[in-house]
Design a protein around this motif. Sequence first.
Motif, PDB file in Angstrom:
ATOM      1  N   LEU A 155      99.047 -40.528  38.700  1.00 39.26           N
ATOM      2  CA  LEU A 155      98.626 -39.646  37.839  1.00 39.26           C
ATOM      3  C   LEU A 155      97.006 -39.571  38.142  1.00 39.26           C
ATOM      4  CD1 LEU A 155     100.291 -40.226  34.734  1.00 39.26           C
ATOM      5  CD2 LEU A 155     100.433 -38.197  36.034  1.00 39.26           C
ATOM      6  N   ASN A 156      96.655 -39.725  39.491  1.00 40.39           N
ATOM      7  CA  ASN A 156      95.029 -39.855  39.953  1.00 40.39           C
ATOM      8  C   ASN A 156      94.513 -38.508  39.892  1.00 40.39           C
ATOM      9  OD1 ASN A 156      92.946 -41.018  40.485  1.00 40.39           O
ATOM     10  ND2 ASN A 156      93.094 -41.464  42.697  1.00 40.39           N
ATOM     11  N   VAL A 157      94.283 -37.903  38.954  1.00 37.04           N
ATOM     12  CA  VAL A 157      93.292 -36.534  38.909  1.00 37.04           C
ATOM     13  C   VAL A 157      92.052 -36.819  38.821  1.00 37.04           C
ATOM     14  CG1 VAL A 157      93.411 -34.053  38.094  1.00 37.04           C
ATOM     15  CG2 VAL A 157      95.563 -35.524  38.345  1.00 37.04           C
ATOM     16  N   ALA A 158      91.043 -36.352  39.600  1.00 38.51           N
ATOM     17  CA  ALA A 158      89.715 -36.699  39.482  1.00 38.51           C
ATOM     18  C   ALA A 158      89.158 -36.146  38.069  1.00 38.51           C
ATOM     19  CB  ALA A 158      88.946 -35.752  40.640  1.00 38.51           C
ATOM     20  N   ASP A 159      88.130 -36.944  37.859  1.00 39.83           N
ATOM     21  CA  ASP A 159      87.534 -36.697  36.055  1.00 39.83           C
ATOM     22  C   ASP A 159      86.267 -35.804  36.367  1.00 39.83           C
ATOM     23  OD1 ASP A 159      89.267 -38.461  34.668  1.00 39.83           O
ATOM     24  OD2 ASP A 159      87.998 -40.164  35.341  1.00 39.83           O
ATOM     25  N   ASN A 160      85.419 -36.349  36.177  1.00 34.64           N
ATOM     26  CA  ASN A 160      84.079 -35.124  35.879  1.00 34.64           C
ATOM     27  C   ASN A 160      83.779 -34.466  37.044  1.00 34.64           C
ATOM     28  OD1 ASN A 160      83.802 -36.280  33.422  1.00 34.64           O
ATOM     29  ND2 ASN A 160      82.400 -37.910  33.994  1.00 34.64           N
ATOM     30  N   GLY A 161      83.593 -33.032  36.682  1.00 29.87           N
ATOM     31  CA  GLY A 161      83.065 -32.137  37.689  1.00 29.87           C
ATOM     32  C   GLY A 161      82.093 -31.343  36.988  1.00 29.87           C
ATOM     33  N   LEU A 162      81.419 -30.556  37.856  1.00 20.40           N
ATOM     34  CA  LEU A 162      80.287 -29.754  37.339  1.00 20.40           C
ATOM     35  C   LEU A 162      80.974 -28.081  37.464  1.00 20.40           C
ATOM     36  CD1 LEU A 162      76.970 -31.066  38.936  1.00 20.40           C
ATOM     37  CD2 LEU A 162      77.876 -31.351  36.639  1.00 20.40           C
TER      38      LEU A 162
END
Length: 340
Positions: free
Chosen positions: A227-234
């Motif tokens: 379930l490794n979905v990247a966290d913070n994005g702009l």
Amino acid sequence: MNNRQIIYLLIALMIAIFFFTSCKQETNVQPEIPEAEAANTAQNSSLFTIRYRPVWTAQAEFAGVYMAQKKGFYQNKGLNVIIQPGGIKYPPYENLQLGHSDIVQMSLITAVKRDAENGNLINLAQITQRTSLMLVGKKSRGINSIPDFEGKRIGLWKTDDRLLSLIFLQQNKLNMDIVDLDITINLFLKDGIDVMNVMRYNEYHQIIQAGIDPEDLFSVAFADIGLNVADNGLYTTREFYTKHPKQCRDFASATIQGWFYALNNQEETVSTVLEIMHQYYLPANRPHQKWMLNEICQDFTVHKNQEGILQESDFNKAKKMLNDQDIPATQQTYESFFPR
């Protein structure tokens, strides 16, 4: 004119003055602007203003933005960046769509899900390249494995950040009593819940600081179980990006520069974060912010020499994960969602 008439006349005059003053005050009401924000706008009127909204209140999670502003990286690009309040009262996606913010911070899974509504999100930069989300339970409460979750009480945030946890429960066919959480770990510490969602860089360390030994916790790190979905994005809207492509790219570039500075100057960065937190009267301690910065910096540099780049595999994984759960997801392609 007798005395009684004079008194009535004076009363009527006072009432008229009162209503006139009240009406005048109402017609002159202006939107409230924090003093620092107003001063910043006045001093940088020749620069292009971008309103940035973090997903949460001030902390080391947003250190790259703070350092980019402090060191003049934004100003060097001709930008006047206003850092807006974050937190439960200021949901990023809604504020972006309503035009209250120009660029916001969200997790990838949230953005991919929310983009099903309007199809206009643009990822300008992917700050963290993996998820820090975890579920933790006390072994003293009988939590020693994932099957032990069945029938227990789980605390999940009220925000979109609960989405991965809900997917985890569905994938493992777990029936749990869900308790809505705001911002504290108190319910977990007092055994009001058996399991709760945490970020490794934040609540997990708070629990340890509260005196619970990591060996007394059963932890599930989503990054390790598929379930490794990247966290913070702009993120911004396609409308804003189309009108101001250079400024959007410059903001992303300066923010990445700010994160590299934070990575290489961690003591100074932590001091800056603490100063900002104190300005807003937020509870803060140096060891916790230092832990948070170190964890975020590790997530920032997962893919060497590709910092800030949204991986196509991560984008596709997020879409598939939602589709597999019959949850609406963006219809955009990777190239449309992340126009490099």
